[in-house]
Design a protein around this motif. Structure first.
Motif, short mmCIF file in Angstrom:
data_model
loop_
_atom_site.label_atom_id
_atom_site.label_comp_id
_atom_site.label_asym_id
_atom_site.label_seq_id
_atom_site.Cartn_x
_atom_site.Cartn_y
_atom_site.Cartn_z
N MET A 276 55.96 68.41 20.30
CA MET A 276 56.80 68.12 21.46
C MET A 276 55.97 67.98 22.73
O MET A 276 56.41 68.32 23.83
N ARG B 112 57.17 66.70 26.38
CA ARG B 112 58.64 66.59 26.44
C ARG B 112 59.24 67.49 27.51
O ARG B 112 60.33 67.22 28.01
N GLU C 258 58.60 73.65 20.42
CA GLU C 258 57.32 72.99 20.67
C GLU C 258 56.15 73.80 20.12
O GLU C 258 56.25 75.00 19.87
N VAL D 213 65.47 67.30 25.24
CA VAL D 213 65.14 67.20 23.82
C VAL D 213 66.36 67.36 22.93
O VAL D 213 66.25 67.27 21.72
#
Length: 384
Positions: A95, A98, A88, A125
């Motif tokens: 991301m 997430r 991320e 993820v």
């Protein structure tokens, strides 16, 4: 996910290794680097797999010591426990949203549970990335900081990611912390600023930021851009004492090139409610021209757009089979020129004083309104 302290190392944000994204993840590494450069970052530490570093302390005693430093001996001070994954806040993928974050964490047991919650969220993820990118512990680290009770907070872009303008800074702010804005529970107040902290398009109705606060935010955006080499997507908060704090900084992942001068800003806007899906060719022929003509007439009667421009461009058109509108003509986004926005606001009043002559046709060649009908509209108060 089960959490064993012996398998994790404690890396304070103030140590050099904390600024290495390969060790602490991009989110924590960016904050560590920002703090090193003098930006206002809250203290904290990062829990990383012990296999990533040999210089950090591991085990239950090291973790409890770091936790007490932030939470106090009695553990009553609130903490925020956040993800800092290797996947991320990178240049290619944010991301955002997430992974889990846990706010207002108090006490040792709740802290351990919060760490487990963040680690478990990494599993979500896995389907989003190729198997070749799998990493031990899903590439997750855990960032721990004090929880600041913000008076005002929000999100700031060091450039305009919609128009690709690096001379603009966008701020979306709410009362309280930025989490109220990020989770969608509260609608923010939008500010568009120049790099000198001047308002573009006028002040919003709800003025949550003072002029001094706007200037400090612009200063933060400029320094962050210098530190990281590009405009940043940031989360921030002003504490009860007025101090400004940086909670997160990451690259703007969708920064298009600046459009050429005079380019139109097209988007679904309000037409998406009427024509939300992909149109067939016959539907385009049936609906595009009448909708564009109707909106042009409405804008002309309201005095919301120059008649010359309304005759030159279509208010609504089709792009790859979808209906899109000129968002600036419809007024859903502010004009790139503040003076034009001001003129657009004054135009309806000027038009209502001058009134349209019955012989003056609206854009698109529509029929003029008869004298009697025009008079009745104004007498009833429904005229333009």
């Amino acid at each position: 996910m089960r959490f064993e302290a012996a398998e994790w190392a404690v890396v304070p944000l103030s140590t050099p290794s904390a600024a290495d994204p390969a060790i602490t993840g991009a989110k924590a590494a960016h904050l560590a680097r920002a703090a090193e450069e003098g930006l206002p970052v809250l203290p904290g530490f990062v829990l990383v797999p012990a296999t990533r570093t040999r210089s950090a302390l591991t085990g239950d005693e090291a973790l409890r010591g770091a936790w007490r430093t932030l939470a106090g001996e009695d553990g009553r001070e609130p903490l925020v426990v956040r993800s800092s994954s290797l996947h991320e806040d990178t240049e290619n993928s944010s991301m955002a949203g997430r992974f889990d974050s846990v706010l207002d964490v108090r006490g040792w047991d709740d802290f351990v549970a919060a760490v487990g919650t963040v680690l478990s969220s990494a599993r979500r993820v896995r389907p989003l990335r190729p198997a070749s990118q799998d990493l031990p512990d899903d590439g997750m680290a855990v960032l721990v900081q004090p929880m600041l009770t913000s008076a005002v907070g929000g999100v700031m872009f060091g450039a305009d990611p919609i128009e690709g303008r690096t001379d603009r800074i966008l701020v979306n702010v709410v009362r309280g912390g930025p989490d109220h804005l990020v989770d969608g529970s509260t609608r923010g107040v939008r500010y568009q600023l120049t790099r000198r902290a001047r308002l573009v398009g006028g002040a919003p109705a709800a003025r949550l930021l003072t002029r001094a606060q706007r200037q400090r935010l612009v200063g933060l955006a400029k320094v962050a851009e210098r530190v990281f080499g590009a405009p940043q997507d940031m989360e921030f908060g002003f504490g009860p004492d007025g101090a400004l704090w940086l909670f997160q900084a990451r690259p703007i992942t969708a920064m298009p090139p600046r459009p050429p001068r005079g380019a139109r800003l097209l988007g679904p806007g309000p037409v998406a409610e009427t024509l939300p899906g992909v149109l067939q060719p016959l539907e385009e022929d049936l609906w595009m021209a009448p909708m564009s003509h109707g909106l042009a007439v409405a804008l002309d009667i309201a005095g919301a757009a120059p008649r010359r421009r309304l005759r030159r461009v279509s208010v609504v058109r089709s792009v790859h089979g979808r209906a899109v509108a000129d968002l600036r003509l419809l007024g859903t986004v502010p004009s790139a020129h503040p003076a034009r926005s001001c003129c657009a606001e004054r135009a309806p009043r000027a038009r209502s004083r001058s009134r349209r002559l019955p012989s003056d046709p609206p854009p698109g060649g529509g029929r003029p309104v008869p004298d009697g009908a025009t008079r009745r509209l104004f007498e009833s108060g429904e005229g333009p």
